[in-house]
Motif scaffolding. Structure first.
Motif: not given
Length: 523
Positions: A428-432
Motif C-alpha cells: 500500500t502507499p502507507a507501506h511505501a
C-alpha cells in the motif's frame, strides 16, 4: 629375413679364450624368435576421433597464439608514452639507466596494466617470445647473465637479495627511441584528456584490454612502410566501473575494472587519431549510416559496423554526464515527500441527536477505483546503494525490518545482479511511506552480499537511499509489468487501504455473510 644367433666367445676354465670358428657354430642354429610377436591390441583411432584430436590441437594452437598476441600488446602498452607519464617508477628507471634498458620484471610489476596480465603470470621468456613474434618493432629485449658471488651459495637470504638487485640476471627491455624519451618532458593529464574518447558496442571479440587495443588500432589507417617503428596509436584503455561512471570522476588515468561491461575509454598517442575515430564512428549511428554509403575497408570495420560501434570525445561525454547528474538531482528533489499537517477530520452533516455528545467523525481513507486504476499509485519505491552481488531474498529480508510488528509490506523485489539499485513494490502507499521514513531516519549499508540485516553507515560509506516513485516514471515502470500482476497489485492496495473488494462481492450469497456451501461432484 632372420639372422642366426652367434654366441659370444666363451672363456675356458684356464682363462684361454676359445677360438670361434665356423665349426663351433651349429649348421642350423635356432633363432630367438621364430616369428614376430603378436601386436599389442590398443584403441583404434576412427576417422571421427582423428578429426576431434586435430580440432583440439588446432584450437590449442590458436589459443596459444592469441595469448602471445595479448602478452605482446600488454608489453607495448606498459612502455607507451602514456605509461611513461603515469608510472613514476618506470620514468625514473629509464632516466637512471645508461643504455635505456630496464628489467622486464620491474616493468611488469609497476605497469598500470598489471591487473590485466593473465594469472598465473607467464614467465619472462614467454613475454620475450611473444614480443619477438607479434610486436610492432619499437621494443627490444635482451637477456642478461650474471655470476653470483661465492657467498650467495651458502646464504639463501643473500642469494635472494642478489636476484632482486639491479644487477640480477634476467630479461631487460627498452624502447628503440630511448634517447628521445630519456630527458623529454612527458605530457600531462590535460593533454591526455584531449586524446581520450568514449567507445561502446564493441564486438564480442574485442572485450578484453589487449583485444580492444588491437581492434582500435586496426580501425586507424596503417602507417607508411618507410616509417620507423613507433609506439602503438592506442596508448591506454580503461574499463570504468559503475560507481566512477555515475559520479563522473576522472576515468582516463588507468583506474577502473578488469572486466569490460560494454563501454570503455581509449586514449590515443595523437590528437588526430582521436578526432579521426570520432569522425568515422560518430555517436549517432543512424545519421552516420544515412550519410556514409561507402563500404568498410577491412574486416575489422565490417565487424564494428555490424555491432553498431560508436564513439564520442571525452569532453562531450563529461558534458552529457553533468547534464544527466543535474537532471537526476532535480528528480530526486521532486520525489522527496513534503511534511504536510494531518488532514482535518470531516464532520458529518447529519443532525445531532444528543447535544451533549460530540458529532461522529468520518475518517478519510484512500479509495482506489478498481475500474479506472491500471496500477497502484504510490506503492513503488526506488532504492540505491545496495550490494551489487546480493539477491532478492536478502533484499526482502533487509527491507522487511521496517515492518517488524506486522507482516512484511514488500510484495516484490525487482533486482538484477550486478546493479547497485532496485525497485520495490509495496502493498500500500502507507507501506511505501513507512519504508522511506525508516531508511531516511536510519542510514544503513549492506556489509556483504548476504547481509539481510544491515549495519549503520559510518565515515565515507554511502548509505542505502530510497525514494517514492511517482508521475511519469511510475507510469512507465508499471507499463512493462504484466497486466495480471498489475490488477492483483491494485486489488491488494485497495484491500490494504480499507476499501471493499468489488470483484469479490459476488463470492458471497445475497443476504448472508457465511461462506458458500461446496457442491458435491456427482458420479
Amino acid at each position: 629375413m632372420s639372422f642366426n644367433f652367434i654366441p659370444r666367445a666363451l672363456k675356458t676354465k684356464n682363462g684361454k679364450a676359445a677360438a670361434a670358428s665356423s665349426s663351433s657354430v651349429p649348421p642350423n642354429p635356432t633363432p630367438i624368435f621364430t616369428q614376430r610377436p603378436p601386436p599389442v591390441e590398443g584403441p583404434r583411432l576412427t576417422p571421427n576421433t582423428k578429426g576431434k584430436g586435430k580440432e583440439k590441437e588446432l584450437s590449442r594452437i590458436a589459443k596459444d597464439e592469441e595469448l602471445e598476441r595479448d602478452l605482446a600488446t600488454l608489453l607495448e602498452l606498459s612502455f607507451s608514452d602514456y605509461a611513461f607519464w603515469s608510472a613514476h617508477g618506470l620514468r625514473q628507471a629509464v632516466s637512471t639507466s645508461k643504455d635505456g634498458f630496464v628489467p622486464l620484471r620491474r616493468l611488469l610489476n609497476e605497469s598500470v596494466f598489471s591487473a590485466h596480465i593473465p594469472q598465473p603470470r607467464p614467465s619472462e621468456s614467454a613475454f620475450a617470445k611473444a614480443l619477438k613474434a607479434h610486436g610492432s618493432g619499437f621494443l627490444e629485449v635482451r637477456i642478461l647473465f650474471t655470476e653470483p658471488s661465492q657467498g650467495d651459495w651458502n646464504d639463501p637470504d643473500a642469494q635472494m637479495e642478489s636476484e632482486q638487485g639491479e644487477d640480477a640476471g634476467g630479461y631487460e627491455i627498452r624502447r628503440k627511441d630511448w634517447h628521445s624519451i630519456k630527458d623529454a618532458h612527458p605530457l600531462w593529464g590535460t593533454a591526455w584528456e584531449g586524446r581520450t574518447i568514449y567507445v561502446e558496442n564493441m564486438p564480442p571479440s574485442a572485450r578484453s584490454l589487449p583485444s580492444l587495443a588491437r581492434f582500435m588500432h586496426a580501425l586507424l589507417p596503417p602507417p607508411s612502410p618507410s616509417q620507423s617503428p613507433v609506439p602503438m596509436a592506442v596508448q591506454s584503455i580503461t574499463f570504468p566501473n559503475r560507481q566512477s561512471a555515475s559520479e563522473g570522476s576522472n576515468l582516463s588515468l588507468g583506474f577502473g575494472e578488469i572486466k569490460c561491461r560494454g563501454f570503455a575509454f581509449v586514449t590515443f598517442r595523437e590528437v588526430e587519431h582521436a578526432e579521426r575515430a570520432v569522425q568515422e564512428w560518430p555517436w549517432d549511428t543512424q545519421e552516420a549510416s544515412e550519410g556514409n554509403t561507402a563500404t568498410p575497408s577491412n574486416t575489422t570495420a565490417v565487424e564494428a559496423k555490424k555491432c553498431g560501434f560508436r564513439t564520442m570525445s571525452k569532453g562531450t561525454w563529461v558534458a552529457l554526464k553533468e547534464e544527466y547528474l543535474a537532471y537526476q538531482a532535480h528528480l530526486l528533489d521532486l520525489s522527496k515527500p513534503t511534511a504536510s499537517p494531518d488532514p482535518e477530520p470531516v464532520r458529518s452533516s447529519q443532525p445531532i441527536p444528543n447535544s451533549n455528545q460530540p458529532p461522529p467523525l468520518i475518517h478519510h481513507t484512500p479509495v482506489f477505483e478498481h475500474e479506472l486504476e491500471t496500477y497502484p499509485r504510490g506503492c513503488l519505491v526506488f532504492v540505491r546503494n545496495v550490494h551489487p552481488e546480493t539477491n532478492k531474498t536478502t533484499l526482502k529480508a533487509l527491507f522487511s525490518a521496517a515492518f517488524a510488528e506486522e507482516s512484511s509490506g514488500v510484495d516484490y523485489v525487482d533486482f538484477q545482479k550486478g546493479i547497485d539499485s532496485c525497485h520495490l513494490r509495496l502493498s500500500t502507499p502507507a507501506h511505501a511511506t513507512r519504508l522511506w521514513s525508516y531508511l531516511d531516519s536510519r542510514p544503513i549499508i549492506q556489509a556483504s552480499a548476504l547481509d539481510g540485516e544491515g549495519r549503520v553507515a559510518s565515515g565515507d560509506e554511502r548509505p542505502i537511499i530510497a525514494e517514492i516513485v511517482d508521475g511519469k516514471r511510475e507510469e512507465l515502470y508499471w507499463e512493462r509489468v504484466p497486466e495480471k500482476v498489475r490488477r492483483e497489485s491494485v486489488l491488494k492496495a485497495r484491500i490494504g487501504a480499507g476499501g471493499h473488494d468489488a470483484g469479490g462481492a459476488g463470492n458471497e450469497p445475497e443476504g448472508g455473510s457465511g461462506p458458500r456451501k461446496r457442491r458435491r461432484k456427482r458420479g
